[in-house]
Motif scaffolding. Structure first.
Motif, PDB file in Angstrom:
ATOM      1  N   PHE A 140      -0.638  -5.337   5.240  1.00 28.81           N
ATOM      2  CA  PHE A 140       0.211  -4.988   4.100  1.00 28.81           C
ATOM      3  C   PHE A 140       1.644  -5.399   4.383  1.00 28.81           C
ATOM      4  CE2 PHE A 140      -3.024  -2.956   1.841  1.00 28.81           C
ATOM      5  CZ  PHE A 140      -3.787  -2.218   2.737  1.00 28.81           C
ATOM      6  N   ASP A 141       2.245  -6.060   3.391  1.00 25.77           N
ATOM      7  CA  ASP A 141       3.623  -6.486   3.573  1.00 25.77           C
ATOM      8  C   ASP A 141       4.577  -5.319   3.479  1.00 25.77           C
ATOM      9  OD1 ASP A 141       2.156  -8.991   2.038  1.00 25.77           O
ATOM     10  OD2 ASP A 141       3.528  -9.562   3.650  1.00 25.77           O
ATOM     11  N   ARG A 142       4.294  -4.391   2.577  1.00 23.10           N
ATOM     12  CA  ARG A 142       5.086  -3.162   2.504  1.00 23.10           C
ATOM     13  C   ARG A 142       4.109  -2.013   2.439  1.00 23.10           C
ATOM     14  NH1 ARG A 142       8.184  -5.971  -1.114  1.00 23.10           N
ATOM     15  NH2 ARG A 142       7.155  -5.144  -2.958  1.00 23.10           N
TER      16      ARG A 142
ATOM     17  N   LEU B 105      -1.295  -7.561  -4.853  1.00 25.32           N
ATOM     18  CA  LEU B 105      -2.176  -6.408  -4.850  1.00 25.32           C
ATOM     19  C   LEU B 105      -1.341  -5.173  -4.530  1.00 25.32           C
ATOM     20  CD1 LEU B 105      -4.943  -4.952  -4.718  1.00 25.32           C
ATOM     21  CD2 LEU B 105      -5.090  -5.634  -2.348  1.00 25.32           C
ATOM     22  N   LEU B 106      -1.430  -4.171  -5.365  1.00 26.07           N
ATOM     23  CA  LEU B 106      -0.732  -2.915  -5.132  1.00 26.07           C
ATOM     24  C   LEU B 106      -1.781  -1.818  -5.054  1.00 26.07           C
ATOM     25  CD1 LEU B 106       1.855  -1.156  -5.041  1.00 26.07           C
ATOM     26  CD2 LEU B 106       1.773  -1.101  -7.521  1.00 26.07           C
ATOM     27  N   ILE B 107      -1.849  -1.171  -3.912  1.00 22.90           N
ATOM     28  CA  ILE B 107      -2.816  -0.084  -3.757  1.00 22.90           C
ATOM     29  C   ILE B 107      -2.064   1.243  -3.783  1.00 22.90           C
ATOM     30  CG2 ILE B 107      -4.558   0.953  -2.279  1.00 22.90           C
ATOM     31  CD1 ILE B 107      -5.157  -1.693  -1.115  1.00 22.90           C
ATOM     32  N   LEU B 108      -2.483   2.131  -4.680  1.00 22.65           N
ATOM     33  CA  LEU B 108      -1.908   3.469  -4.740  1.00 22.65           C
ATOM     34  C   LEU B 108      -3.034   4.448  -4.466  1.00 22.65           C
ATOM     35  CD1 LEU B 108      -0.199   2.881  -8.157  1.00 22.65           C
ATOM     36  CD2 LEU B 108       1.009   2.964  -6.005  1.00 22.65           C
ATOM     37  N   HIS B 109      -2.878   5.276  -3.446  1.00 19.52           N
ATOM     38  CA  HIS B 109      -3.952   6.215  -3.138  1.00 19.52           C
ATOM     39  C   HIS B 109      -3.382   7.622  -3.218  1.00 19.52           C
ATOM     40  CE1 HIS B 109      -7.815   6.999  -0.670  1.00 19.52           C
ATOM     41  NE2 HIS B 109      -7.409   8.138  -1.170  1.00 19.52           N
TER      42      HIS B 109
ATOM     43  N   MET C 252       0.849  -1.197   0.000  1.00 19.38           N
ATOM     44  CA  MET C 252       0.000   0.000   0.000  1.00 19.38           C
ATOM     45  C   MET C 252       0.877   1.238   0.000  1.00 19.38           C
ATOM     46  SD  MET C 252      -1.859   2.627   1.159  1.00 19.38           S
ATOM     47  CE  MET C 252      -1.190   2.902   2.771  1.00 19.38           C
ATOM     48  N   LEU C 253       0.640   2.110  -0.970  1.00 19.15           N
ATOM     49  CA  LEU C 253       1.347   3.382  -1.005  1.00 19.15           C
ATOM     50  C   LEU C 253       0.309   4.490  -1.085  1.00 19.15           C
ATOM     51  CD1 LEU C 253       3.842   2.409  -3.834  1.00 19.15           C
ATOM     52  CD2 LEU C 253       4.331   2.377  -1.398  1.00 19.15           C
ATOM     53  N   GLY C 254       0.312   5.388  -0.116  1.00 10.51           N
ATOM     54  CA  GLY C 254      -0.661   6.476  -0.208  1.00 10.51           C
ATOM     55  C   GLY C 254      -1.384   6.695   1.107  1.00 10.51           C
ATOM     56  N   ASP C 255      -2.580   7.205   1.031  1.00 11.53           N
ATOM     57  CA  ASP C 255      -3.345   7.654   2.196  1.00 11.53           C
ATOM     58  C   ASP C 255      -3.309   6.631   3.336  1.00 11.53           C
ATOM     59  OD1 ASP C 255      -5.082   8.801   3.974  1.00 11.53           O
ATOM     60  OD2 ASP C 255      -6.739   8.997   2.562  1.00 11.53           O
TER      61      ASP C 255
END
Lengths: 101, 918
Positions: B199-201, B235-239, B185-188
């Protein structure tokens, strides 16, 4: 605040305790000078009271801090009191003139 | 006096009680209408979602390892997974019409030119975009929850989670985790709050700095190259928060908007190119989903329910073109959960109300597409079943002549029609005859069921039944009117001059009602109460000084009165400084923070000091009021209270939670209070030997003193140690007020006294650290002295702790009761009349004040139902208003019952005495 409330009264009444009582304790001003002392003083206090209201609002304005808000309110109240008392004085004079004629 | 004879005690009681009952009914109706309790299914969906409702598989899936679970799901679903990785790019605040246009018209030229790559993807059919309508409140966290779980949450969901923000309901993130997916997860940082440890990272970005539009997105994009290059995540989450911030600063047409859209377009290009590069034939590729959580108004804000705010985007892009499909591109945001679940072969979350977006699945065969619709239907059917008890679809017989009535039957029939069409199509299909029309009819039948079911389920969460709410408000307004008119009828001297402080008391209520419309004023309500109460006491001070000057210094107890008022004002100021309170300025220092910094030694010694202080105050006030000859009574009372006091002191000084000791204290206090209430009216000498007056007043006073002492001692035990001094100060305030009122002199009307006490109670409530948010409720204190878990007892203790101050003020009314009616009545004691004179004001005034606030606040809540802060500010405050109402009911009942009992006993004794002596 003290300038607005006490100083005019102190100048005029001095140490005449009865006068102080009459204007502030009983709130029965007689004559123009009494009005000019009484109304602005009360105006300043009431204005300061209302001036505190914008403080909890979160508009994030500079003037909402303490004591700016309250001071503006006091000044405004004082001015309103002055205007009212002048108005009353003029009104009173007019009536005196009419009676005299 | 003559006009009061019409209003007898019986009538007064009858009207009051019926008004209270009407108010309770109205309140219940409103609460049921405004905060719907929708039945939800608990737990997570598993293997049973691949079978029709009613069949529950025996296999327990919690023992299966993720890999095995994944293959089991794949086997059962019958739908091959089209992709094996997902990149979820959330662009906060992006209205779908910036990308897709509106009503068949393309988006504004500026925005089209700002996102050339995305437009090219849409034009060539590699990407499909939907307008995914979001439900209010259009604020990030609730929308993210709706996106991943497919369920529209209400206030009760927020309230039940007030201890933790982690998202505990069934959602696709948890489902994907179960089959062993690795997530980045990257973001909010909202995602980190909702899904801790999943989340692993991660690199969370704070959403607090609204003015920053550049760094906040750079912090996400700087990791992008590395993440796109690595293959260890599924799964890559970008917020991205930048666009939302641009909107908040400059609105929709801000000059920063186009550059920001270009930046987003660059990111999309980078990701999509990487997807195409890594795509291998015959291997599942990566799906890119671009969604937004909500839109924005012209001025860039969001939170409400207008089209601009609810118009969110849901865009799907992969390495291959989607097959050409028709242009129905309207959907709901809650549809995302079911679509993602079916794309990646996991069960649809159990409380999902959305329907699958079929056009994303155009690579599948007809048979598999129907299977998707079937799975979605089963899940919705299971959810519908929880709304109707005793519902089994097989039992209904559906004729085509049946009217489409709402309810279980119509859903069932609709589903069965689709299912039977599916079965007949499947049998035709297995015999290798292609039936295009048949396929379309099955799809239409399923869509019909899914559409109506989804709409019905969503409306259960968002619709407000206006008639129910209006009826509730009407009932509450009616009761308020009845109580107020009763109060006016009770007024003896209608013609006396109204003093400034009396008009001020009425003005306070109006000001409070007006201030409820502003969310800041609700958040900082402690300032309002403190301001109003202090102003009221200043006015009372002015009045006292005026009367002293007028009457000269010979009025007795004049200095006492001045000291009392000054004590109230000083205590009030210290209470205001104890807890900063509110929401916006909690970081400012206050006394409690200073104490906590100093250390527990200080706090404990202060706690001990407060207990001793309270005991001294209570003893003093008892001795001061009762004359010396009542010494026996005083001694008895002090003895009775000695034991609990000693036990409390031991408890506090050892600082360990000795449950048995605490339970003994509870029992002792309870027994002494009830015992004194029951026994005292009988034991107290009927006539005062010296003054030859009936000691009814003294008896009521002592009972009031008992209530106040018990309540204060209980609070000493239950409140947090840092709150012990404020409780003591509050007691001083209440006692000083009582003392001020009881020293004759300035004749103050009874309703003014009651109202002042009520205001002191409310101001003190906030002085003890309570606010209008649910977070300040002291949950830990609710478990003091309980040995086994009991929700009811914990609830009661929590109520006692939170409503310490208002209850104290209400109970202390007994200490300044107007008992002249008893003394003035003649031989044939007219009980009704006495009770009416004595109890009329103390009972009606708090009820009236509370009713006005209740009705006003209910109307405000209804008007603000679509406001941005409806769940975070207005609804919690409403919970508090309801609890205050309950507190007032309980306090007034206790006062009324105690006085009635004492009066009845004294009247009986008087009659007995008169009949024996006569």
């Amino acid at each position: 605040m003290s300038v607005f409330t006490f100083t005019p009264a102190a100048c005029v009444f001095g140490s005449s305790w009865a006068d102080w009582h009459r204007v502030f304790a009983h709130t029965k001003p007689i004559g123009c000078t009494d009005f000019m002392i009484c109304l602005p003083a009360y105006g300043a206090v009431i204005g300061a009271w209302f001036g505190a209201w914008p403080m909890p609002l979160d508009w994030e304005r500079q003037w909402q801090e303490w004591p700016i808000c309250v001071t503006y309110g006091a000044i405004l109240g004082y001015l309103v009191g002055m205007v009212l008392s002048s108005g009353l004085a003029i009104f009173h004079n007019r009536r005196k003139h009419e009676k005299g004629d | 006096m003559s006009n009061n004879n019409k209003l007898t005690c019986a009538k007064l009681t009858l009207f009051t009680v019926s008004a209270v009952i009407i108010q309770i009914i109205g309140l219940s109706l409103f609460i049921v209408g405004f905060f719907p309790v929708k039945p939800t299914l608990s737990g997570m969906s598993g293997l049973e979602s691949f079978s029709p409702p009613g069949f529950d598989p025996a296999q327990n899936i919690s023992t299966l390892p993720p890999e095995k679970l994944k293959s089991v799901y794949q086997e059962l679903s019958g739908v091959p997974p089209l992709f094996d990785r997902l990149i979820l790019m959330v662009i906060d605040g992006l209205p779908a019409e910036f990308v897709l246009g509106r009503n068949e018209k393309p988006p504004p030229k500026v925005f089209m030119e700002a996102m050339p790559y995305t437009q090219s993807l849409l034009g060539s059919g590699i990407a499909i975009g939907y307008h995914a309508k979001a439900a209010p409140p259009t604020v990030t966290m609730p929308r993210l929850k709706a996106m991943v779980s497919g369920a529209i949450g209400g206030f009760l969901d927020v309230a039940s989670n007030f201890n933790t923000q982690a998202f505990l309901d069934d959602n696709i993130i948890a489902q994907l985790r179960r089959i062993g997916w690795k997530m980045v997860m990257l973001g909010d940082e909202t995602w980190l709050k909702l899904f801790p440890n999943m989340f692993d990272r991660h690199d969370g970005v704070s959403s607090f700095f609204v003015k920053d539009t550049i760094q906040v997105d750079y912090n996400v994009s700087r990791h992008l190259d590395k993440e796109l290059g690595s293959t260890d995540w599924d799964l890559l989450i970008l917020h991205y928060l930048g666009l939302d911030h641009v909107g908040h600063i400059g609105g929709r047409n801000s000059i920063l908007m186009a550059p920001k859209l270009e930046e987003m377009d660059e990111v999309i290009k980078k990701i999509h190119s990487s997807i195409i590069q890594t795509h291998k034939v015959d291997e599942g590729g990566t799906l890119l989903m671009i969604v937004s959580d909500h839109g924005m108004t012209e001025s860039g804000n969001h939170g409400g329910s207008s089209f601009e705010e609810t118009d969110s985007l849901a865009l799907f892009a992969s390495a291959q073109k989607f097959r050409d499909v028709e242009n129905r591109k309207e959907a709901y945001q809650v549809d995302i959960a079911s679509t993602v679940a079916l794309l990646f072969g996991v069960p649809i979350p159990v409380n999902n109300v959305g329907t699958v977006m079929s056009q994303v699945f155009t690579f599948l065969e007809d048979e598999q597409q129907l299977r998707l619709l079937e799975l979605n239907s089963w899940q919705l059917l299971r959810l519908i079943q929880t709304h109707f008890s005793e519902f089994r679809c097989a039992r209904f017989s559906c004729d085509s002549s049946n009217d489409k009535t709402d309810g279980a039957e119509s859903f069932c029939c609709s589903y069965l029609a689709a299912a039977s069409l599916h079965r007949s199509w499947a049998s035709k299909n297995s015999s290798r005859s292609v039936d295009e029309d048949g396929y379309m009819s099955v799809v239409l039948a399923y869509r019909d069921f899914l559409g109506t079911a989804s709409e019905w389920l969503s409306s259960r969460s968002t619709d407000k039944p206006i008639r129910l709410l209006a009826l509730g408000i009407f009932a509450m307004a009616l009761s308020c009117l009845v109580l107020t008119s009763l109060l006016f009828l009770l007024d003896q001297k209608v013609n006396s001059k109204w003093h400034l402080d009396e008009s001020f008391i009425v003005a306070v209520i109006f000001i409070l009602v007006l201030s409820m419309g502003s969310s800041s004023m609700i958040e900082e309500e402690q300032y309002i109460w403190h301001f109003m109460t202090s102003s009221l006491y200043f006015l009372l001070l002015r009045r006292t000084i005026q009367s002293i000057i007028t009457n000269g210094k010979q009025s007795r107890g004049s200095s006492d009165r001045i000291y009392s008022i000054i004590a109230v004002l000083i205590c009030g100021r210290i209470l205001r400084g104890w807890h900063q309170g509110g929401v916006n300025w909690t970081y400012l220092t206050d006394i409690s923070k200073l104490l906590e910094k100093k250390g527990t030694v200080y706090i404990n010694s202060l706690h001990l000091l407060s207990v001793i202080f309270i005991i001294v105050c209570l003893a003093f006030i008892l001795l001061a009021k009762l004359p010396k000859r009542r010494f026996s009574v005083v001694l008895l009372l002090l003895l009775v209270y000695l034991f609990p006091v000693l036990m409390i002191l031991t408890q506090i000084s050892t600082n360990q939670d000795d449950t048995r000791l605490i339970q003994m204290i509870y029992a002792l206090i309870g027994i002494s209070t009830v015992g004194i209430l029951v026994a005292l009216p009988w034991l107290m000498p009927l006539l005062d030997p010296v003054s030859k007056e009936y000691s009814f007043g003294d008896a009521v006073y002592v009972i009031g003193w008992c209530y106040v002492s018990s309540w204060s001692l209980l609070q000493m035990l239950l409140q947090q140690p840092v709150n012990s001094m404020p409780t003591a100060l509050l007691l001083v305030q209440v006692l000083a007020t009582i003392r001020y009122f009881s020293q004759g002199g300035v004749h103050i009307k009874q309703w003014v006294k009651v109202a002042s006490l009520y205001y002191v109670g409310m101001a003190g409530h906030f002085g003890l650290g309570n606010t209008n948010t649910l977070a300040t409720i002291d949950v830990a204190g609710a478990f003091i002295g309980i040995s086994s878990h009991s929700t009811i007892i914990s609830g009661i203790l929590m109520f006692i702790i939170t409503y310490a101050s208002p209850m104290l003020a209400l109970l202390s009314m007994l200490m300044d009761f107007d008992v002249r009616a008893f003394a003035n009545s003649d031989e044939n004691v007219d009980l009704g009349h006495i009770l009416k004179m004595t109890l009329g004001y103390p009972c009606l005034v708090p009820l009236v004040l509370n009713s006005i606030l209740l009705v006003a606040y209910t109307i405000v809540l209804l008007l603000m139902r679509n406001h941005l802060f409806v769940w975070s500010v207005f609804s919690p405050k409403y919970m508090y208003v309801c609890a205050t109402t309950v507190c007032v009911y309980i306090g007034v009942s206790i006062v009324a019952l105690s006085v009635t009992y004492t009066c009845v006993v004294f009247a009986t004794r008087r009659k007995l005495k008169c009949s024996t002596s006569g």
